[in-house]
Scaffold this active site. Structure first.
Site, PDB file in Angstrom:
ATOM      1  CD  GLU A   1      18.195  46.315 -13.297  1.00  0.00           C
ATOM      2  OE1 GLU A   1      19.170  45.744 -13.775  1.00  0.00           O
ATOM      3  OE2 GLU A   1      17.534  45.835 -12.363  1.00  0.00           O
TER       4      GLU A   1
ATOM      5  CB  CYS B   1       8.990  45.341 -18.367  1.00  0.00           C
ATOM      6  SG  CYS B   1       9.039  44.863 -16.654  1.00  0.00           S
TER       7      CYS B   1
ATOM      8  CB  CYS C   1      10.794  46.004  -4.276  1.00  0.00           C
ATOM      9  SG  CYS C   1       9.076  45.521  -3.938  1.00  0.00           S
TER      10      CYS C   1
ATOM     11  CB  CYS D   1       8.869  38.333  -3.552  1.00  0.00           C
ATOM     12  SG  CYS D   1       7.372  39.328  -3.450  1.00  0.00           S
TER      13      CYS D   1
ATOM     14  CB  CYS E   1      11.773  38.939  -6.461  1.00  0.00           C
ATOM     15  SG  CYS E   1      12.060  40.558  -7.183  1.00  0.00           S
TER      16      CYS E   1
ATOM     17  CB  SER F   1       2.484  38.478  -8.207  1.00  0.00           C
ATOM     18  OG  SER F   1       2.982  39.279  -9.247  1.00  0.00           O
TER      19      SER F   1
ATOM     20  CB  CYS G   1       9.460  37.414 -14.548  1.00  0.00           C
ATOM     21  SG  CYS G   1       8.266  38.307 -15.492  1.00  0.00           S
TER      22      CYS G   1
END
Ligand code: SF4
Length: 348
Positions: A97, A110, A117, A121, A124, A219, A338
């Protein structure tokens, strides 16, 4: 790990790899620049379009390499602010995306650096699906190029804040940033290209030695080790002490300010203890703190801090000499804000 040159063909190469390839073929270096111009500056979809490249070279290249272009699978437009979210299909069926964020003066894209990933996290949506694979250089650049094309305007800024940890795919990300920066490629100023890491110290150290002035965002999300380990289990190997030391070294070597991203989660990262630790961590650093109002993610156990508390935190940081702002979130109605990417696609 998948062999990326099989999937991405010529787009597996960064600028230096292309130069090597062209010189191995006995051609002058400027041919590599021409090819970059065709691939990324003009978005060629076939070798035949490259009319100023000799036919014999085009033939040899097309015998060896495919020239894939991501396929647009889905596009959503925010009714609130015009933000657009894209879902791209890649050569092997992987999906990624990207988000386009327009303002009257700027178009920011972005982009993703990995399919999925591996950092896990807890706040997320992407992390919940795990890592599928690294993206190739051209698969990264093409996202930015195609979003610019869709808006019909030049991309002024690009940020590696989509799916993936950029430093877990360091070489491809650097190659992609160089192609975005190159006048033959997308021509975006280096300072307008931002890498956002969850804090992998070896990556920060490597970036500080790069000649370009790319921008670094980290982050942080908590300056209390125990909380950070819980929120961001994939980055445990680089503890807060090492992270702060790496930031000090980075700013000393580059003279550039870093941005510390901090998601405000009610009762988790906005408590007095957490904010004291954040103030201590940031005090004396060449940094700016970006406070991020947490966005709703399905099945997440975290909820956003109140706007009143966010404003108080800005004041507290200001008192200890750290500049902080609250980020305006965009595209929340299409899950483009985000931490929301891949919310609808986890498990694909
Ligand atoms: S926040 Fe970034 S590093 Fe963490 S899981 Fe999500 S995409 Fe990966």
């Amino acid at each position: 790990m998948t062999n990326l040159s099989t999937i991405a063909g010529i787009k597996a190469f960064g600028p230096s790899g292309l130069e090597r390839l062209i010189s191995e073929l006995g051609e002058p270096r400027y041919r590599a620049h021409q090819i970059v111009r065709w691939l990324y500056g003009k978005g060629a979809g076939s070798w035949d379009e490259m009319t100023d490249v000799p036919a014999s070279l085009r033939q040899r290249l097309s015998d060896r390499y495919t020239l894939p272009v991501p396929t647009l699978l889905d596009r959503q437009v925010s009714a609130v602010d015009g933000t657009r979210k894209y879902l791209w299909g890649l050569g092997d069926g992987a999906t990624v995306e990207s988000v386009g964020l327009p303002t009257p003066e700027r178009l920011t894209v972005c982009f993703s650096t990995q399919a999925g990933c591996g950092m896990g996290c807890s706040f997320c949506a992407t992390g919940a699906g795990g890592l599928k694979r690294n993206l190739a250089v051209g698969e990264i650049v093409d996202q930015v190029r195609l979003v610019g094309e869709d808006f019909g305007s030049r991309v002024s800024n690009a940020v590696a804040m989509g799916q993936g940890e950029p430093f877990a795919n360091y070489d491809a990300v650097m190659g992609a940033l160089r192609l975005m920066n190159s006048p033959d490629g997308l021509g975006i100023g280096a300072r307008h290209l931002t890498v956002s890491t969850c804090g992998l110290v070896p990556g920060i150290q490597r970036l500080s030695g790069e000649p370009e002035q790319f921008t670094l965002a980290i982050s942080l999300h908590s300056a209390v080790q125990e909380t950070r380990d819980e929120l961001m289990p994939g980055v445990k190997a680089s503890d807060l002490h090492q992270l702060r030391a790496a930031i000090v070294d980075y700013t000393a070597a580059t003279g550039r300010r870093v941005s510390l991203e901090y998601a405000l989660m009610a009762g988790v990262t906005d408590t007095p203890k957490q904010i004291d630790s954040l103030r201590n961590f940031a005090r004396g650093l060449l940094c700016h703190v970006n406070l991020i109002p947490l966005n709703p993610v399905a099945h997440s156990r975290h909820s956003p801090a109140s706007t009143k508390r966010a404003a108080e935190i800005v004041r507290l940081l200001d008192k200890s000499g750290t500049e902080a702002t609250i980020r305006t979130e965009r595209g929340a109605d299409i899950d483009a804000a985000c931490g929301q990417l891949s919310q609808k696609h986890v498990g694909n």
